[in-house]
Design a protein around this motif. Structure first.
Motif, PDB file in Angstrom:
ATOM      1  N   LYS A 188      -0.788 -12.954  -8.208  1.00 13.86           N
ATOM      2  CA  LYS A 188      -2.233 -12.916  -7.973  1.00 13.86           C
ATOM      3  C   LYS A 188      -2.541 -12.875  -6.483  1.00 13.86           C
ATOM      4  CE  LYS A 188      -3.532 -15.335 -12.232  1.00 13.86           C
ATOM      5  NZ  LYS A 188      -4.353 -16.419 -12.818  1.00 13.86           N
ATOM      6  N   GLY A 189      -3.587 -12.099  -6.150  1.00 13.94           N
ATOM      7  CA  GLY A 189      -4.006 -11.987  -4.755  1.00 13.94           C
ATOM      8  C   GLY A 189      -5.506 -11.780  -4.648  1.00 13.94           C
ATOM      9  N   PRO A 190      -6.014 -11.559  -3.437  1.00 12.75           N
ATOM     10  CA  PRO A 190      -7.465 -11.457  -3.249  1.00 12.75           C
ATOM     11  C   PRO A 190      -8.053 -10.132  -3.694  1.00 12.75           C
ATOM     12  CG  PRO A 190      -6.323 -11.192  -1.156  1.00 12.75           C
ATOM     13  CD  PRO A 190      -5.282 -11.584  -2.166  1.00 12.75           C
ATOM     14  N   GLY A 191      -7.260  -9.059  -3.711  1.00 11.55           N
ATOM     15  CA  GLY A 191      -7.781  -7.742  -4.051  1.00 11.55           C
ATOM     16  C   GLY A 191      -8.632  -7.176  -2.921  1.00 11.55           C
ATOM     17  N   GLY A 192      -9.021  -5.913  -3.057  1.00 14.52           N
ATOM     18  CA  GLY A 192      -9.858  -5.292  -2.037  1.00 14.52           C
ATOM     19  C   GLY A 192      -9.778  -3.783  -2.078  1.00 14.52           C
ATOM     20  N   HIS A 193     -10.483  -3.134  -1.153  1.00 11.23           N
ATOM     21  CA  HIS A 193     -10.516  -1.671  -1.081  1.00 11.23           C
ATOM     22  C   HIS A 193      -9.221  -1.167  -0.463  1.00 11.23           C
ATOM     23  CE1 HIS A 193     -11.792   2.395  -0.028  1.00 11.23           C
ATOM     24  NE2 HIS A 193     -12.801   2.230  -0.891  1.00 11.23           N
ATOM     25  N   SER A 194      -8.716  -0.059  -1.000  1.00 12.31           N
ATOM     26  CA  SER A 194      -7.426   0.455  -0.542  1.00 12.31           C
ATOM     27  C   SER A 194      -7.441   0.867   0.930  1.00 12.31           C
ATOM     28  CB  SER A 194      -6.988   1.646  -1.410  1.00 12.31           C
ATOM     29  OG  SER A 194      -7.906   2.719  -1.281  1.00 12.31           O
ATOM     30  N   TRP A 195      -8.615   1.238   1.456  1.00 11.68           N
ATOM     31  CA  TRP A 195      -8.733   1.628   2.867  1.00 11.68           C
ATOM     32  C   TRP A 195      -9.219   0.460   3.717  1.00 11.68           C
ATOM     33  CZ3 TRP A 195      -7.469   5.415   6.186  1.00 11.68           C
ATOM     34  CH2 TRP A 195      -8.122   5.468   7.406  1.00 11.68           C
ATOM     35  N   GLY A 196     -10.360  -0.062   3.304  1.00 10.46           N
ATOM     36  CA  GLY A 196     -10.981  -1.092   4.134  1.00 10.46           C
ATOM     37  C   GLY A 196     -10.221  -2.398   4.172  1.00 10.46           C
ATOM     38  N   ALA A 197      -9.497  -2.730   3.097  1.00 11.29           N
ATOM     39  CA  ALA A 197      -8.776  -4.014   3.035  1.00 11.29           C
ATOM     40  C   ALA A 197      -7.279  -3.838   3.193  1.00 11.29           C
ATOM     41  CB  ALA A 197      -9.085  -4.714   1.713  1.00 11.29           C
ATOM     42  N   PHE A 198      -6.868  -2.671   3.695  1.00  6.79           N
ATOM     43  CA  PHE A 198      -5.433  -2.423   3.835  1.00  6.79           C
ATOM     44  C   PHE A 198      -4.776  -3.525   4.664  1.00  6.79           C
ATOM     45  CE2 PHE A 198      -1.719  -0.469   5.924  1.00  6.79           C
ATOM     46  CZ  PHE A 198      -1.009  -0.116   4.776  1.00  6.79           C
ATOM     47  N   GLY A 199      -3.634  -3.989   4.180  1.00  5.32           N
ATOM     48  CA  GLY A 199      -2.949  -5.110   4.816  1.00  5.32           C
ATOM     49  C   GLY A 199      -3.081  -6.392   4.032  1.00  5.32           C
ATOM     50  N   VAL A 200      -4.074  -6.425   3.120  1.00  4.70           N
ATOM     51  CA  VAL A 200      -4.215  -7.562   2.205  1.00  4.70           C
ATOM     52  C   VAL A 200      -3.054  -7.542   1.211  1.00  4.70           C
ATOM     53  CG1 VAL A 200      -5.628  -8.456   0.289  1.00  4.70           C
ATOM     54  CG2 VAL A 200      -6.714  -7.760   2.421  1.00  4.70           C
ATOM     55  N   ALA A 201      -2.628  -8.696   0.781  1.00  4.60           N
ATOM     56  CA  ALA A 201      -1.495  -8.806  -0.142  1.00  4.60           C
ATOM     57  C   ALA A 201      -1.730  -7.991  -1.415  1.00  4.60           C
ATOM     58  CB  ALA A 201      -1.266 -10.267  -0.500  1.00  4.60           C
ATOM     59  N   ASN A 202      -0.717  -7.218  -1.814  1.00  6.20           N
ATOM     60  CA  ASN A 202      -0.816  -6.345  -2.982  1.00  6.20           C
ATOM     61  C   ASN A 202       0.135  -6.830  -4.075  1.00  6.20           C
ATOM     62  OD1 ASN A 202      -0.449  -4.144  -4.861  1.00  6.20           O
ATOM     63  ND2 ASN A 202      -1.411  -2.817  -3.348  1.00  6.20           N
ATOM     64  N   PRO A 203      -0.395  -7.361  -5.173  1.00  5.17           N
ATOM     65  CA  PRO A 203       0.463  -7.885  -6.250  1.00  5.17           C
ATOM     66  C   PRO A 203       1.395  -6.834  -6.851  1.00  5.17           C
ATOM     67  CG  PRO A 203      -1.771  -8.694  -6.512  1.00  5.17           C
ATOM     68  CD  PRO A 203      -1.815  -7.648  -5.430  1.00  5.17           C
ATOM     69  N   HIS A 204       0.944  -5.568  -6.912  1.00  8.71           N
ATOM     70  CA  HIS A 204       1.815  -4.529  -7.473  1.00  8.71           C
ATOM     71  C   HIS A 204       3.063  -4.345  -6.613  1.00  8.71           C
ATOM     72  CE1 HIS A 204      -0.940  -3.705 -10.559  1.00  8.71           C
ATOM     73  NE2 HIS A 204      -1.352  -2.474 -10.249  1.00  8.71           N
ATOM     74  N   HIS A 205       2.884  -4.379  -5.314  1.00  6.21           N
ATOM     75  CA  HIS A 205       4.040  -4.232  -4.433  1.00  6.21           C
ATOM     76  C   HIS A 205       5.012  -5.397  -4.633  1.00  6.21           C
ATOM     77  CE1 HIS A 205       1.527  -1.574  -1.459  1.00  6.21           C
ATOM     78  NE2 HIS A 205       1.527  -1.121  -2.706  1.00  6.21           N
ATOM     79  N   ALA A 206       4.461  -6.580  -4.800  1.00  3.55           N
ATOM     80  CA  ALA A 206       5.310  -7.760  -4.986  1.00  3.55           C
ATOM     81  C   ALA A 206       6.046  -7.720  -6.316  1.00  3.55           C
ATOM     82  CB  ALA A 206       4.458  -9.026  -4.889  1.00  3.55           C
ATOM     83  N   ILE A 207       5.372  -7.252  -7.344  1.00  5.76           N
ATOM     84  CA  ILE A 207       6.027  -7.245  -8.647  1.00  5.76           C
ATOM     85  C   ILE A 207       7.157  -6.214  -8.680  1.00  5.76           C
ATOM     86  CG2 ILE A 207       4.769  -5.543 -10.061  1.00  5.76           C
ATOM     87  CD1 ILE A 207       4.421  -7.862 -12.133  1.00  5.76           C
ATOM     88  N   GLY A 208       6.985  -5.123  -7.938  1.00  2.00           N
ATOM     89  CA  GLY A 208       8.070  -4.161  -7.827  1.00  2.00           C
ATOM     90  C   GLY A 208       9.296  -4.783  -7.171  1.00  2.00           C
ATOM     91  N   LYS A 209       9.072  -5.556  -6.115  1.00  4.06           N
ATOM     92  CA  LYS A 209      10.169  -6.256  -5.440  1.00  4.06           C
ATOM     93  C   LYS A 209      10.818  -7.255  -6.396  1.00  4.06           C
ATOM     94  CE  LYS A 209       9.459  -7.595  -1.181  1.00  4.06           C
ATOM     95  NZ  LYS A 209      10.506  -6.920  -0.351  1.00  4.06           N
ATOM     96  N   SER A 210      10.008  -7.953  -7.165  1.00  2.00           N
ATOM     97  CA  SER A 210      10.546  -8.985  -8.064  1.00  2.00           C
ATOM     98  C   SER A 210      11.424  -8.374  -9.157  1.00  2.00           C
ATOM     99  CB  SER A 210       9.404  -9.795  -8.688  1.00  2.00           C
ATOM    100  OG  SER A 210       8.718  -9.051  -9.692  1.00  2.00           O
TER     101      SER A 210
END
Length: 431
Positions: free
Chosen positions: A230-252
């Motif tokens: 779980k993370g804060p979510g946000g706009h793909s452009w404006g919030a870039f750099g915010v934690a992305n759960p999909h990226h983390a789940i791929g690593k996991s």
């Protein structure tokens, strides 16, 4: 189908039981004689004839029940219709318990024991799935027509044959349509049957599987988890750099696969599978959560606990490593929910119920084979209560798929006769 076309990632090894989980066995003479004596009984012979004459109706029952959707936790309509069919077949008492199991008691002469004959009501398919039965030649196509609606039709046929032939047993017989065998149902129906304070059950015969001759006396244990980042979510452009759960789940997944793959390479057979993944709202939104469901199975309780430990460790490691890369905002959090637990276990080959099942199978000139599987019998087997799961007969394939099919060849009615013979042998013929 769009509702179930979620990404499936197959990791590791096939979940199918192979030769190491199958053993062809021979008949012990004393049980051969016992089964032959029961088979020669006039009322039992009459019941076999009745099963044969009921074939057209049994197939109608199969089609009708198949066309009533019954996902786990939504078996009510199918259960109600099955209950009506059971009532028409005749029983001393019929009821539905607190979780939705349909139960029909046929009293025995001594009433000192209770033997269950059961099939499960639920299928794996969502409520909106097209379950209309389509016929091509002699083959019937529909989701769930084999697993396990065919089992329900067999339970009905056995009850009808016993009642019409006036077969009496020493023990009580409890005919059952059980909820929650599939998926996240997590065997909730059979677990309820064996809860403390419920009816004492002395032997358990489940119908769920394919070939005539299969005698499942070994329970394949499993653990299932839902993993959520779980993370804060946000706009793909404006919030870039915010934690992305999909990226983390791929690593996991990568972390888990690497360590778990090495772990299952040796020792008792153990498997794992990431079966479902979800989360996110749109292609241009950083998701606020990402989840996956993981199935782990093993013939060894110790090995199963080991891979569970690996899952927890690697999920936590992936979380910590990913959070080190987060450039702004809150870090991700991790939730691990256990969503399924099926105990493992084995019953000795010399248990009377198993020896009777072996002899009864040979009586119909089929090769008895002891097998391992994940069925409703897991619960009584894990408790040390005599239990087997037997096959449905006929020919079938593509279970859990939309193009599942069933062909009622000569082994179809034989499987029903076999179920009756095992049941009567275990419950005791009291004619």
């Amino acid at each position: 189908m769009k509702n179930i076309s979620l990404l499936i990632i197959l990791l590791g090894f096939s979940l199918e039981t192979k030769a190491q989980d199958e053993k062809k066995v021979s008949v012990q003479e004393v049980y051969k004689n016992q089964i032959e004596a029961i088979g020669k009984d006039k009322k039992v012979q009459k019941s076999f004839d009745i099963i044969q004459s009921l074939e057209p109706q049994t197939m109608k029952d199969l089609v009708e029940l198949t066309e009533i959707p019954a996902p786990p936790f939504m078996e009510q309509k199918r259960g109600e219709r099955f209950m009506q069919m059971v009532k028409a077949a005749g029983a001393d008492s019929i009821w539905k318990d607190e979780v939705g199991n349909v139960l029909a008691l046929r009293k025995g002469k001594s009433r000192s024991r209770t033997v269950v004959l059961e099939a499960h009501l639920d299928t794996v398919f969502p409520l909106e799935t097209d379950v209309k039965v389509k016929k091509h030649g002699d083959t019937l196509y529909a989701p769930g027509i084999g697993d396990d609606t065919r089992g329900l039709a067999m339970v009905l046929a056995v009850m009808k044959a016993m009642n019409t032939a006036q077969i009496n047993t020493a023990s009580d017989v409890l005919f059952a349509g059980v909820v929650g065998e599939e998926g996240l149902g997590d065997l909730r129906g059979v677990k309820h049957l064996f809860k403390n304070g419920n009816r004492k059950i002395d032997a358990y015969i489940a119908i769920d599987g394919g070939d005539l001759g299969r005698i499942n006396n070994m329970a394949l244990g499993s653990l299932r988890y839902k993993v959520t980042f779980k993370g804060p979510g946000g706009h793909s452009w404006g919030a870039f750099g915010v934690a992305n759960p999909h990226h983390a789940i791929g690593k996991s997944i990568d972390y888990f696969d690497t360590v778990a793959g090495a772990y299952v390479a040796n020792g008792p057979k153990t498997t794992y599978n990431v079966g479902r993944i979800g989360g996110g709202t749109s292609v241009n939104s950083i998701p606020f959560e990402s989840w996956m469901e993981i199935d782990m199975r093993s013939v060894s309780p110790e090995k199963l606990l080991g891979i569970e430990r690996i899952l927890k460790e690697q999920m936590q490691k992936a979380l910590e490593d990913y959070n080190k890369t987060v450039k702004k905002g809150d870090k991700l959090t991790l939730v691990l929910d256990k969503i399924g637990e099926r105990p493992s276990g084995e019953l000795g080959e010399n248990l009377p119920l198993i020896l009777k099942a072996i002899a009864a199978t040979s009586y119909f000139n089929a090769q008895p084979t002891l097998t391992r599987g994940s069925t409703d019998s897991n619960i009584p087997i894990s408790l040390g209560i005599p239990a087997v799961t037997i096959g449905r007969g006929g020919k079938s394939d593509n279970a859990h798929a939309l193009d599942e099919w069933y062909l009622n060849d000569e082994t179809g009615p034989l499987a029903i006769k076999l179920a009756l013979l095992i049941l009567v042998a275990e419950a005791g013929l009291a004619n």
